[in-house]
Design a protein around this motif. Structure first.
Motif, PDB file in Angstrom:
ATOM      1  N   UNK A 154       0.827  -1.200   0.000  1.00  0.00           N
ATOM      2  CA  UNK A 154       0.000   0.000   0.000  1.00  0.00           C
ATOM      3  C   UNK A 154       0.871   1.265   0.000  1.00  0.00           C
ATOM      4  N   UNK A 155       0.468   2.246  -0.817  1.00  0.00           N
ATOM      5  CA  UNK A 155       1.111   3.560  -0.923  1.00  0.00           C
ATOM      6  C   UNK A 155       2.488   3.533  -1.588  1.00  0.00           C
ATOM      7  N   UNK A 156       2.853   2.405  -2.202  1.00  0.00           N
ATOM      8  CA  UNK A 156       4.114   2.404  -2.960  1.00  0.00           C
ATOM      9  C   UNK A 156       3.935   3.242  -4.224  1.00  0.00           C
ATOM     10  N   UNK A 157       4.899   4.107  -4.501  1.00  0.00           N
ATOM     11  CA  UNK A 157       4.830   4.987  -5.667  1.00  0.00           C
ATOM     12  C   UNK A 157       5.474   4.292  -6.861  1.00  0.00           C
ATOM     13  N   UNK A 193      -4.816  -6.374  -8.439  1.00  0.00           N
ATOM     14  CA  UNK A 193      -4.853  -5.239  -7.533  1.00  0.00           C
ATOM     15  C   UNK A 193      -5.264  -3.949  -8.242  1.00  0.00           C
ATOM     16  N   UNK A 194      -5.205  -2.875  -7.479  1.00  0.00           N
ATOM     17  CA  UNK A 194      -5.636  -1.566  -7.962  1.00  0.00           C
ATOM     18  C   UNK A 194      -4.536  -0.535  -7.735  1.00  0.00           C
ATOM     19  N   UNK A 195      -4.525   0.469  -8.606  1.00  0.00           N
ATOM     20  CA  UNK A 195      -3.597   1.582  -8.423  1.00  0.00           C
ATOM     21  C   UNK A 195      -4.399   2.881  -8.452  1.00  0.00           C
ATOM     22  N   UNK A 196      -3.839   3.906  -7.845  1.00  0.00           N
ATOM     23  CA  UNK A 196      -4.470   5.221  -7.837  1.00  0.00           C
ATOM     24  C   UNK A 196      -3.647   6.163  -8.701  1.00  0.00           C
ATOM     25  N   UNK A 251      -2.930  13.527 -10.547  1.00  0.00           N
ATOM     26  CA  UNK A 251      -2.222  14.478 -11.405  1.00  0.00           C
ATOM     27  C   UNK A 251      -2.342  15.881 -10.840  1.00  0.00           C
ATOM     28  N   UNK A 252      -1.213  16.537 -10.741  1.00  0.00           N
ATOM     29  CA  UNK A 252      -1.212  17.926 -10.316  1.00  0.00           C
ATOM     30  C   UNK A 252      -1.287  18.150  -8.822  1.00  0.00           C
ATOM     31  N   UNK A 253      -1.265  17.049  -8.040  1.00  0.00           N
ATOM     32  CA  UNK A 253      -1.291  17.187  -6.577  1.00  0.00           C
ATOM     33  C   UNK A 253      -0.219  16.267  -6.008  1.00  0.00           C
ATOM     34  N   UNK A 254       0.320  16.629  -4.827  1.00  0.00           N
ATOM     35  CA  UNK A 254       1.312  15.766  -4.201  1.00  0.00           C
ATOM     36  C   UNK A 254       0.744  14.369  -3.954  1.00  0.00           C
ATOM     37  N   UNK A 255       1.581  13.383  -4.043  1.00  0.00           N
ATOM     38  CA  UNK A 255       1.147  11.998  -3.915  1.00  0.00           C
ATOM     39  C   UNK A 255       0.460  11.763  -2.564  1.00  0.00           C
ATOM     40  N   UNK A 256       1.019  12.289  -1.481  1.00  0.00           N
ATOM     41  CA  UNK A 256       0.472  12.014  -0.151  1.00  0.00           C
ATOM     42  C   UNK A 256      -0.887  12.646   0.050  1.00  0.00           C
ATOM     43  N   UNK A 257      -1.244  13.638  -0.796  1.00  0.00           N
ATOM     44  CA  UNK A 257      -2.522  14.330  -0.629  1.00  0.00           C
ATOM     45  C   UNK A 257      -3.610  13.758  -1.531  1.00  0.00           C
ATOM     46  N   UNK A 258      -3.237  12.823  -2.400  1.00  0.00           N
ATOM     47  CA  UNK A 258      -4.205  12.297  -3.364  1.00  0.00           C
ATOM     48  C   UNK A 258      -5.201  11.392  -2.680  1.00  0.00           C
TER      49      UNK A 258
END
Length: 231
Positions: free
Chosen positions: A198-201, A218-221, A224-231
């Motif tokens: 989980x949360x691997x970039x 599995x699923x990925x998120x 775009x245009x926002x920091x990864x931690x805030x997505x």
């Protein structure tokens, strides 16, 4: 039906002479380096107040023609190591079973179902007119056995190799076209089969494209245009 070998001496000897598990008997400064792990894995340990853990293995004898695991079944709690006798490996080919190889003593098998949470990808059985002895290992032992360098390295390599092979089969199924020999071989050598938590970039916006990622399960998120931690 398989018959369990309950003679503790035979179980210990099997574990001691298998290359994958022999390190459990390694000594350091005159003491067994993995003594406590060995005890839990082989015979279990009683911590009092009714709390007991292990044992995490069983030594089993299979007769001619008996199946140890079957393709398509879910077996996420056990894997196996061949101890005595060769084993046949089959996969379904239409309505028939096609033999694709043999496993020699010392070979680990069935671990993909446990590691990747997938169904068994082959049937493993004892050849006609033979018998075999197999070490059945349950999931809790995996954490302890991974401490062993030989076991950890071989398990990781097997996982990657089998994972790539399964992925190539899926690509053929999805596209309806068989990959050419050279392309399949190049993918086997250059591609990596990985499991990410989980949360691997996987990739970062703005970075140059230097790889193609194919998601097996599995699923990925995607953000775009926002920091990864805030997505």
């Amino acid at each position: 039906m398989p018959r369990e070998i309950t003679d503790r001496g035979r179980v210990v000897e099997a574990v001691k002479h298998l290359p994958l598990t022999a390190e459990l008997f390694e000594e350091q400064n005159g003491k067994q380096k993995y003594g406590s792990d060995l005890e839990v894995i082989v015979q279990g340990r009683d911590y009092g107040n009714g709390k007991r853990v292990g044992p995490y293995i069983r030594l089993l004898t299979y007769d001619a023609g008996e199946e140890i695991m079957r393709q398509g079944e879910w077996g996420g709690n056990t894997f196996y190591i061949a101890v005595e006798g060769t084993l046949d490996v089959y996969v379904r080919d239409g309505s028939a079973q096609k033999k694709i190889g043999q496993l020699e003593p010392g070979t680990c098998f069935g671990e993909m179902a446990l590691l990747a949470g997938v169904e068994r990808n082959a049937t493993v059985s004892v050849p006609a007119n033979q018998s075999a002895v197999v070490l059945e290992v349950t999931r809790p032992a995996l954490r302890l056995l991974r401490k062993l360098q030989t076991f950890g390295n071989i398990l990781d390599e097997t996982y990657r190799t089998h994972g790539i092979g399964r992925m190539l089969e899926d690509l053929t199924s999805i596209t309806g076209k068989t990959l050419s020999g050279p392309l399949a071989e190049e993918l086997r050598h250059k591609a990596r089969y990985m499991v990410y938590g989980k949360n691997h970039e996987l990739c970062k916006e703005g970075d140059p494209i230097d790889r193609v990622i194919l998601i097996k399960t599995g699923w990925v998120r995607r953000s775009r245009g926002v920091p990864f931690h805030a997505a």
